[in-house]
Structures are given as structure tokens and as C-alpha cells.
Write a protein that holds these residues in place. Structure first.
Motif, short mmCIF file in Angstrom:
data_model
loop_
_atom_site.label_atom_id
_atom_site.label_comp_id
_atom_site.label_asym_id
_atom_site.label_seq_id
_atom_site.Cartn_x
_atom_site.Cartn_y
_atom_site.Cartn_z
N GLY A 139 0.78 -1.77 0.33
CA GLY A 139 0.16 0.22 0.06
C GLY A 139 0.76 1.47 -0.13
N GLU A 140 0.27 2.52 0.80
CA GLU A 140 1.49 3.11 0.46
C GLU A 140 2.15 3.68 1.86
N ALA A 141 3.64 3.42 1.40
CA ALA A 141 4.32 3.66 2.27
C ALA A 141 5.76 4.97 2.74
N GLU A 142 5.28 5.14 3.69
CA GLU A 142 6.39 6.78 4.14
C GLU A 142 7.37 5.64 4.79
N LEU A 143 8.74 6.31 4.53
CA LEU A 143 10.13 5.64 5.28
C LEU A 143 10.41 6.49 5.92
N SER A 144 10.32 7.11 6.84
CA SER A 144 11.22 7.31 8.40
C SER A 144 12.12 6.42 8.93
N VAL A 145 13.03 6.61 8.65
CA VAL A 145 13.76 6.06 10.23
C VAL A 145 14.46 6.93 11.41
N GLY A 146 15.49 6.99 12.42
CA GLY A 146 16.29 7.60 13.78
C GLY A 146 15.87 6.79 14.43
N LEU A 147 16.47 7.27 15.40
CA LEU A 147 16.87 7.04 16.94
C LEU A 147 15.42 7.09 17.17
N PRO A 148 15.28 5.95 18.55
CA PRO A 148 13.57 6.31 19.45
C PRO A 148 13.57 7.13 20.10
N THR A 149 13.13 7.98 20.43
CA THR A 149 13.21 8.60 21.34
C THR A 149 11.79 8.60 22.54
N HIS A 150 11.49 6.69 22.13
CA HIS A 150 10.52 7.44 23.54
C HIS A 150 9.99 5.92 23.80
N PHE A 151 9.54 5.66 24.66
CA PHE A 151 10.34 3.71 24.78
C PHE A 151 8.88 3.13 23.97
N THR A 152 8.95 1.95 23.64
CA THR A 152 7.66 1.22 22.72
C THR A 152 8.59 -0.50 22.85
N PRO A 153 7.98 -1.07 22.86
CA PRO A 153 8.03 -2.41 23.07
C PRO A 153 8.63 -2.83 21.77
N PRO A 154 8.83 -2.24 20.70
CA PRO A 154 10.21 -2.42 19.90
C PRO A 154 11.72 -2.59 20.25
N VAL A 155 11.35 -1.17 21.20
CA VAL A 155 12.57 -0.44 21.69
C VAL A 155 12.72 -1.75 22.67
N ALA A 156 12.19 -1.96 22.95
CA ALA A 156 12.57 -2.92 24.26
C ALA A 156 13.21 -4.34 23.58
N MET A 157 12.54 -4.88 22.89
CA MET A 157 12.93 -5.95 22.24
C MET A 157 15.23 -5.57 21.51
N SER A 158 14.79 -4.03 20.84
CA SER A 158 16.43 -4.19 21.25
C SER A 158 17.22 -4.10 22.00
N ALA A 159 16.55 -3.64 23.38
CA ALA A 159 17.52 -3.85 24.56
C ALA A 159 17.86 -5.06 24.80
N VAL A 160 16.55 -6.02 24.70
CA VAL A 160 17.12 -6.68 25.39
C VAL A 160 17.54 -8.09 24.65
N ALA A 161 17.39 -7.58 23.55
CA ALA A 161 19.29 -8.15 21.82
C ALA A 161 19.98 -8.21 22.12
N VAL A 162 20.44 -6.45 22.65
CA VAL A 162 22.18 -6.21 23.38
C VAL A 162 22.31 -6.56 24.03
N LEU A 163 21.50 -5.86 25.20
CA LEU A 163 22.04 -6.18 26.75
C LEU A 163 22.01 -7.72 26.96
N GLY A 164 21.24 -8.68 26.63
CA GLY A 164 21.48 -10.56 26.84
C GLY A 164 22.59 -10.73 25.35
N GLY A 165 22.72 -10.55 24.18
CA GLY A 165 24.10 -10.50 23.91
C GLY A 165 24.91 -10.46 24.67
N ILE A 166 25.54 -9.30 24.90
CA ILE A 166 26.71 -9.02 26.09
C ILE A 166 26.44 -9.58 27.10
N ALA A 167 25.60 -10.24 27.44
CA ALA A 167 25.33 -10.48 29.05
C ALA A 167 25.97 -12.01 28.54
#
Lengths: 801, 149
Positions: free
Chosen positions: A497-525
């Protein structure tokens, strides 16, 4: 504004022309041929870059009867892929010139590499399914040549063959899928067409037409299998790590940046066309499964290139999963990650090549702390590996975040089992961080087992990965720039359908951001536990064959080889009469099967009247008697004589049926046959030898089958006795004198109306003569060589590893 | 047998050529003519042997001991075959030169020629000549090679 056909065609054709000239170039330039290749790649890149923004379709007719055309569509998605292929091509050619120093077979190497680049550009820009298929298979062929570059190496040959079987086999699925799409297009677009652009433009009608004919799921399945084989998706991923025996520039170019992405590219291309619940279920699941399995195997890898190979499979899974999700973020993730992955994986491969070249090892256990000797390379690796891990703010993070958002959104809407999607994505990302850090450990941390003296790499080796790393850093710092330049166009082309892509660093906390945090921290751990993790994974992999797809591959290949080794002697046993039996029986069966399949469309026209004139009946009766007599004749002489009775009776029948030309031919041929028999008769034993009843029964069976086939064929094909002459027959009869200038219609047809057929038949006669000449000449020679083979038995062709 | 052959072969050859020439308008043609010519030669082989054509008819010396593949007659047959193919192709390509599609045939009527009064010249005859040569060449190559074994 539509692109210029000349520009697009030139960009695609240029590498092929250069490939044809590669041996010549090599003779002139020697090892500097790589730089010439870089110039060619740069020329293609430049030509394509002029088309940015000028999206459209150009077409030249090729096979009008099938509506197949040389059709190129320039849109954001194709252009992104084509620019990537030619851009990385430039760097890989420069790198090759330094890396492939003092190697053999460089002319072949550069020719294959250039042809490969042309094929990938073709896949990216072609929008005719037949053309796409051709280029698709060409990439597989070039990959075969390049993986098998070290022809003397058994492992290299084995891997090349494996890659060939898997990817070309997948390509055949693509062809079948394309034919189904074309069949559906007949209903949806009016007329069979292979025009993919038109299909996508009318995607709803196409889907309806596919569903109506019940071809939707088969077409979807075939296309996914083709893409999975090409893009190393589970369970067809096993060829990719094996393909790493190729020289490193090939790995970087084909097996990370371009060829393996052809499958992903095509999935993105047909995504708007085939988007449906089935698509999500198949493609998203396949992608996430591959992402997880690939990451697991990468963690267990012990070799730098092996790690990168499994990681490539894992990231390809990420793109496939992105395209699998029916949400806007999904397509964005796939398209953007295609760019990001190329920018970080190609330099990593090139770095692995530098390390292997300068430190002399590819083992992850032996390498460590190389940053002291290779500071620039270490910096490149840092950027690329952190990007691969998806650590913010590196570019890999943005596209991975988009995938998380897509997975989360799909799970949120569907609920239930769909929550496995984000869970698998997060789990795979944790592992991704682990193996990225593991690769980084080659350069950082303490020195391991002392490796031999480490040399400084020449600029031609460091330059290409540096350029890519800088590009990755630019995309990391200003992702929106890359998006605006080319990715937005790619997203639009693959979106449903219509798609307008805009990317950037997250500015507020959302579930996907939490997933990224889990991935990075979990990986380092989890990083300190990598040893135990790798051991556990290896135990799982070494489980019995059923979980290892490469085991299945070996089984299939060896079984096929063994079966054909048994089948060959059974059919091809050196007795000419056995061959005749097989050919006659198989031909008859196929003909009968064809008649059976076409049942209904053929009417029986020959049984109009049974009133046969008396002379004809007498002649045919004698012929039948002669036929029986041939079969029961006890000596060659009587057999030959009765056979010629049969032939002459037929000639008389032709005369009675007013076909003088046929009768003449039959008479003359019969005479010649009789004479030839006379010639060889004195060499033959005068009586037949004892024959086994079983052989007689078999021969009788084959004869009856052939006779039945001929009977059925005649019955089905001739028109009834009262039927009017067909249009063609009338035309020939009427046009013979004015058009051909002869009153003998048969002859006029032969030499004038259907001269091309006659010409073909003459070629057949010639080939038969040459074949007999060769057969007789080679007869003794063949026996001699067979005897030699028996004396020195060769190994079994080296088909099994 | 040899006496009969001496008498019949010339007759057969003449019939073959006439069949070939009249092919365009009456039963006959390149293929039939070719097969009949080949039959005449085979008759010679059956009655005499492979060398007779050269030694007996052309009166040449033959070098004994060469294999059948280098045999002069066999080479000649192969050349015949080749010439036939060239003629067929040539007659086809000639059409292209005049602007017609490949293998287009044409014909002209020539009138007022003594004895025959009217002769029709068709380019198809040339094509048929090619057919004739290919048939003769290939059949005789096969026969002589096989019989030479």
C-alpha cells in the motif's frame, strides 16, 4: 520520465561484453585485468545512476508469438539492487586485483565475475519473467564457475556442484512458478503474458485468477522454494557455507552482497502480487526460522568465513521475514536491510580475506588482538561488526528495529502463536550480538596463539572495505539521507500500500525498543558463555542425519548416482537390437500416452466405410500373409524375400490408391533394400540361431505395441473417406502450377512450399550418413578403449565426497 | 550376374536421371532419382566389388591396402554429399539475395528452343539437384562403408 532503453540495455550488456573480452584483456593487462573490471563496473554504475528518479518500463520484442519481450523496468527496488551490485562490483574488482595475486586461471575468474555482475543487473532490472529466469540461472552458472575456481581441489568441486544443484534446481521451480503466473495472466490480463510489471499493476485480478484456477498456492510455493534455494533459507541453507571455498572476493560479492540476495529481491518484487495470509504464514515463518538457525550455527562456527556465511543466511532470513509480514514496516525492513547488510557484510568478508592473507589463518580460535598490526582494518571491522550486531546508532540497527516493529505489530494484531514471531526475532538478535562480538574478538582483546608475522595489507586490499565501511558509517549517521536517495523508491516498489519510510533513533520507549534492548544486553551478557553455547549447538548439529539437510543432499546425490550407474548398463548394454527395443517401446508408449491425454479432442475419422475395392483387398491380403511369413521364416534368405514381397505389395497398393510418387519411392527403396541384403547376406549365418522363448515373447510384445501405436495413430489422424480436403491440401493443389510451376503436387510441396522441411530432412540424412561412418570407424577404437578402462579401472567419477 | 549388371546399370541410371528431371511435373523427383541411382551403384557392388568402379570403369590404378574410409570412391561420395548440401543451401540463400525469404523458389518459361519448343526452368530444379546429390552421396557412403567392413 521513462528511462532510456539504450542506457539500461548498455548497463546490463556491458559486463557481458567485457566478460567475452576478458581472456583478451588478460593477455594484454595481466593481473591488472581487475582494474579494467572495476572500470566496467563503474561504467554500469554510472549509467544506472543517471536513471535515478526516471522510473518506468522499456520493452523490445523478442519472441512475439509467446509475448516474451526484452523488458526492463527501472524502479526504486530494482535500481537499489542494481546500484548495490555494480557499486560493490567496482570495489570487489579492485580488491581482486590485489587479492588474486599470482593465481592461476585469472582470465576465467574475471570473465565469470563480469558475466555474473551482468546477470545480477539483468535480474534486478528485467521485468519479463522469462528474462528474469534466464538471468537468474546465469547467476547460478557463474557462481558455479567461481566457487569451483580451484578446479584441482576436490572440496571446491564438491561445493560448486552442490551450489549448482541447489540453486539451479530452485531456478527450475521459478520457471514453473512463472508459467503458472503467465497462465493466470491469460485470464486476468487477457492473453498469456510474462510481463511482471503488468501483473503487479493488476495484482487483485491476478490473485483472483490464480485462486480461481487453484494455482495460487502452487505458484506461491514454487516461487518461495526458488527464492529459498537462492537465498540460502532453511532447509536449503547448507550450500552457502560450503560455497566459502571460493576465493574471498567471490564470497564477498556473490555470497553476501548480490547473488544470495537475488531470492530476497524477487520475493520483494512479487510481494505486492502474492500478499495473502498464506504468504505471511510461509514467508515470515521461513525467514524467522532461517534467522534463528543461521544465528545459532554462526555462534558455533570456528572459521571466520564460516561464521560470516551462517550470519549471511541469518540476515537473509531477516529480510525474507520482513517481506513476509503484511505490515508497512515489514517491507521497509526488507528493503532497508538489503542495503545495510550489503554495506556491513561485504566489508566483513573482505576483512576476513585480509586477515587470511596477512595473518595466514581463518581460525577464530587462533586469531585475536590483531588491531596492533592492522589498525585500519580493525576500525573497519568495528563499524561493520557493530552494525551487524544491530547496536545503535549503526545502520544495522535501523532496519532490525523496523523488523521488530513489524513482528510486534503482526503479533499484536493476530495474537496467540503469532507472538512466536517477535520472540524468535529477539532470540536470533541476541545470538547475532554474540557472534558479532566473536568476530570482533579477532581484532580486539588479547593476542592468542602467536600467528606468524603479520604483514601490512596493500592499499588495494584495505581500500574497498574502507569505502564500504565509510558508506555504512554515513548511513548510520544520517539514515534519512540514504532513505531519501534510493531506499524510499525501493520501499514503494515492494509495499502493498502507501509507505513513507522515516527512520531515526527512537525517542520514546516502545515494545520494539524493548526488544532491541533485550537483544543488545542479552547478547553482551551471553557473550562470556559463547564457548558452552557453541558446544551445545554443535552437539545438536551432529545429531543423526535427519536434522542435517546436507546429509539429505548427499544421500539424494549418491542414490541418484548409484541408480543411474545401475540403470545405464541395463538399457545401454552394447546390443543394438536391445536399443531398438527400448527406443521402439518407449516411443510407442509416449505416443499412446499422448493420444490418451488428448482424448476427446481427436475424433476417429477413418472408419467411414468398410467397402474396400477387390484389388486393394487382394493386395493387402497378400501383404498380410507376407508379414506373417516374415515372422515365421526360418532362414535369412526366405525372410528377406518375404519382406520384399510385403514391400512390393505396398507399392502396388499405393498405385491402386492413386499415389504414383509414393509407389515409385516404395519400389525404388524396396529394390535398394533387397540389393543391400544381398550384399550382406553372404556374411550372415544362413539359419537363425536358437532363441529363448522369453526373448521371443518380449520381441513379440514390443512388435505388437509398435503395431498398435501405428494403428491408433492412423485411425486418429486421417480424415474420414468422405471428408473434404483440408484448407492446406486445397491450397497446395490449387497453387502448385501458378505458385510452384510444376504439375506434380508432391514434388512441388517437397521442393517449394515445404522446402525448409526437406532441407531439414536432408540434414537428417547427412547426419545419419556421418553417424554410420563414425560408428563403423570408431567401432574398433571403442572396443580398444573399453579394454583399457577394464585394465585400469577409474574411481567412480569422484561424485561422492 | 555381371553380364546382367552391365546391361541394366546404364538403363537404370538413365531412368533415374529422367525421373529426376521430370520430377517437377510428373511422378519422380530428387529423392526417387537419388535412391534409384544409388541402387544402380549397389548393383555394381554386388556383382563386382568396391574397387571395380575405379579400376574397371575409370581405368585407374588403385592403391591396395588403404582402409575403406580413405578409399577414393568413398571420399568422392562424401564430397557429393557435401556438394548437395551446398547446392541446397545456396539455392536457398540465392532467394535472400533477390529479397525473397529463405528457400523461395521461382521459375521461368523459355520458349522457342529447338527440339523441345518450350522448356521450363525452375529454381526448384536446382534445389532438387541438391536433394538428389545428398541422397546419392549419403546412401553410397553408408553402403560402401558398411560393405567395406
Amino acid at each position: 520520465m521513462a528511462p532510456d532503453l539504450t542506457i539500461v540495455t548498455t548497463a546490463v550488456a556491458l559486463p557481458f561484453v567485457a566478460a567475452a573480452l576478458a581472456p583478451l584483456l588478460y593477455r594484454v593487462l595481466g593481473e591488472r585485468t581487475g582494474y579494467a573490471g572495476a572500470v566496467v563496473a563503474a561504467a554500469s554504475f554510472g549509467l544506472l545512476a543517471t536513471s535515478v528518479g526516471e522510473y518506468g518500463t522499456v520493452r523490445a520484442s523478442w519472441i512475439p508469438a509467446l509475448d516474451v519481450g526484452v523488458q526492463f523496468t527501472v524502479d526504486g527496488w530494482g535500481l537499489l539492487f542494481a546500484l548495490l551490485a555494480s557499486g560493490i562490483g567496482v570495489l570487489v574488482f579492485v580488491y581482486s586485483a590485489a587479492y588474486m595475486h599470482d593465481e592461476e586461471g585469472l582470465a576465467r575468474y574475471y570473465a565469470a565475475l563480469l558475466a555474473f555482475m551482468g546477470s545480477v543487473l539483468g535480474v534486478a532490472l528485467a521485468s519479463d519473467l522469462v528474462l528474469i529466469f534466464l538471468f537468474w540461472e546465469l547467476t547460478s552458472l557463474c557462481s558455479f564457475v567461481l566457487i569451483g575456481h580451484y578446479t584441482a581441489d576436490e572440496e571446491s568441486r564438491y561445493s560448486a556442484r552442490m551450489a549448482m544443484v541447489v540453486t539451479v534446481g530452485g531456478g527450475l521451480c521459478l520457471l514453473a512458478g512463472a508459467l503458472m503466473l503467465a497462465a493466470a495472466a491469460r485470464g486476468a490480463l487477457g492473453g498469456a503474458t510474462f510481463d511482471l510489471t503488468a501483473m503487479i499493476a493488476n495484482d487483485e485480478a491476478m490473485r483472483a485468477s490464480l485462486r480461481e484456477s487453484g494455482l495460487f498456492v502452487p505458484a506461491l510455493g514454487l516461487i518461495v522454494v526458488a527464492a529459498a534455494a537462492k537465498s540460502a533459507q532453511v532447509p536449503l541453507h547448507f550450500w552457502l557455507p560450503n560455497a566459502m571455498v571460493a576465493p574471498t572476493p567471490v564470497s564477498a560479492f556473490l555470497h553476501s552482497a548480490t547473488m544470495v540476495k537475488v531470492g530476497v529481491y524477487f520475493l520483494g518484487r512479487v510481494r505486492p502480487l502474492l500478499m495473502s495470509p498464506e504468504w505471511v504464514a510461509v514467508v515470515a515463518t521461513l525467514g524467522l526460522l532461517t534467522m534463528t538457525v543461521g544465528a545459532l550455527l554462526a555462534v558455533a562456527a570456528t572459521d571466520t568465513k564460516e561464521l560470516l556465511a551462517y550470519s549471511t543466511a541469518s540476515h537473509l532470513g531477516l529480510m525474507v521475514a520482513g517481506f513476509g509480514f503484511d505490515v508497512v514496516y515489514g517491507g521497509e525492513a526488507g528493503a532497508f536491510h538489503l542495503l545495510n547488510h550489503a554495506l556491513f557484510k561485504a566489508p566483513l568478508f573482505l576483512v576476513a580475506g585480509i586477515v587470511a592473507h596477512e595473518a595466514g589463518s581463518r581460525s577464530l580460535d587462533e586469531l585475536g588482538g590483531l588491531w596492533r598490526e592492522l589498525p585500519v582494518t580493525a576500525a573497519i571491522t568495528a563499524v561493520a561488526a557493530l552494525s551487524m550486531a544491530g547496536i545503535p546508532p549503526f545502520n544495522g540497527f535501523y532496519s532490525k528495529e523496523l523488523l521488530f516493529e513489524a513482528a510486534y505489530e503482526v503479533a499484536h494484531e493476530a495474537g496467540g502463536l503469532a507472538w512466536l514471531y517477535p520472540a524468535a526475532a529477539t532470540f536470533a538478535s541476541v545470538l547475532t550480538v554474540v557472534y558479532s562480538l566473536k568476530f570482533l574478538a579477532v581484532f580486539f582483546g588479547e593476542r592468542r596463539t602467536p600467528v606468524a608475522e603479520v604483514h601490512r595489507p596493500p592499499i588495494a586490499l584495505v581500500g574497498p572495505p574502507a569505502v564500504l565501511a565509510i558508506a555504512a558509517a554515513v548511513v548510520s549517521a544520517a539514515p534519512q539521507v540514504a532513505v531519501d536517495a534510493v531506499v524510499q523508491g525501493a520501499v514503494e516498489a515492494t509495499a502493498t500500500g502507501e509507505a513513507e519510510l522515516s527512520v531515526g533513533l527512537p525517542t520514546h520507549f516502545t515494545p520494539p525498543v524493548a526488544m532491541s534492548a533485550v537483544a543488545v544486553l542479552g547478547g553482551i551478557a551471553a557473550y562470556p558463555l559463547r564457548g558452552r553455547l557453541a558446544a551445545g549447538i554443535r552437539r545438536g548439529v551432529e545429531a543423526p542425519v535427519p536434522v542435517r539437510p546436507s546429509g539429505w543432499y548427499d544421500w539424494v546425490v549418491s542414490t541418484a548416482a548409484a541408480t543411474s550407474a545401475r540403470f545405464g548398463p541395463a538399457v545401454h548394454d552394447g546390443l543394438l537390437r536391445r536399443y531398438v527395443g527400448w527406443v521402439a517401446a518407449a516411443g510407442s508408449l509416449f505416443a499412446l500416452a499422448g493420444f490418451a491425454a488428448a482424448e476427446g479432442s481427436l475424433g476417429i475419422g477413418g472408419l467411414g466405410g468398410l467397402g474396400v475395392p477387390l484389388p486393394v483387398a487382394v493386395v493387402l491380403g497378400v501383404a498380410t500373409l507376407a508379414g506373417v511369413a516374415v515372422a515365421i521364416a526360418t532362414s535369412h534368405v526366405s525372410g528377406v524375400l518375404t519382406l520384399s514381397i510385403l514391400g512390393f505389395m505396398l507399392a502396388i497398393f499405393f498405385i491402386l490408391a492413386s499415389a504414383p510418387d509414393l509407389a515409385l519411392t516404395q519400389l525404388v527403396v524396396e529394390t535398394l533394400l533387397l540389393l543391400m541384403f544381398l550384399l550382406v547376406l553372404q556374411r550372415l549365418p544362413s539359419y537363425y540361431s536358437e532363441v529363448r522363448p522369453l526373448a521371443i515373447a518380449r520381441d513379440a510384445g514390443v512388435s505388437l505395441l509398435v503395431g498398435a501405436t501405428a494403428f491408433v495413430a492412423v485411425l486418429l489422424t486421417i480424415p474420414g473417406p468422405d471428408a473434404d480436403p483440408t484448407g492446406v491440401a486445397t491450397y497446395y493443389t490449387e497453387q502448385a502450377v501458378p505458385g510452384g510451376g510444376g504439375t506434380n503436387v508432391v514434388n512441388v510441396i517437397l521442393v517449394d512450399f515445404r522446402a525448409f522441411d526437406t532441407f531439414g530432412e536432408l540434414l537428417v540424412v547427412t547426419i545419419a550418413a556421418i553417424a554410420i561412418l563414425v560408428l563403423v570407424t570408431m567401432r574398433t577404437r571403442g572396443e580398444a578403449s573399453e579394454a583399457e578402462v577394464e585394465e585400469n579401472p577409474l574411481p567412480d567419477g569422484g561424485d561422492s565426497p | 550376374m555381371q553380364t546382367t549388371t552391365r546391361v541394366t546399370v546404364p538403363i537404370v541410371l538413365v531412368v533415374a536421371i529422367s525421373l529426376f528431371l521430370q520430377g517437377h511435373n510428373l511422378p519422380g523427383g530428387g529423392f526417387i532419382g537419388g535412391v534409384l541411382t544409388a541402387a544402380a551403384f549397389v548393383l555394381i557392388y554386388v556383382a563386382y566389388d568396391l574397387d571395380y568402379l575405379e579400376s574397371g570403369v575409370l581405368g585407374r590404378e588403385i592403391e591396395p591396402g588403404t582402409s575403406v574410409f580413405e578409399h577414393r570412391t568413398v571420399t568422392a561420395y562424401r564430397r557429393t554429399l557435401l556438394a548437395g548440401l551446398v547446392i541446397v543451401l545456396g539455392s536457398g540463400v540465392a532467394g535472400i539475395l533477390v529479397g525473397d525469404p529463405f528457400l523461395t523458389q521461382g521459375y521461368v518459361h523459355l520458349e522457342g528452343i529447338p527440339v523441345y519448343h518450350e522448356v521450363e526452368l525452375a529454381s526448384a530444379l536446382l534445389f532438387d539437384l541438391g536433394v538428389y546429390l545428398v541422397v546419392v552421396g549419403s546412401l553410397l557412403t553408408i553402403v560402401s562403408v558398411v560393405s567395406g567392413e
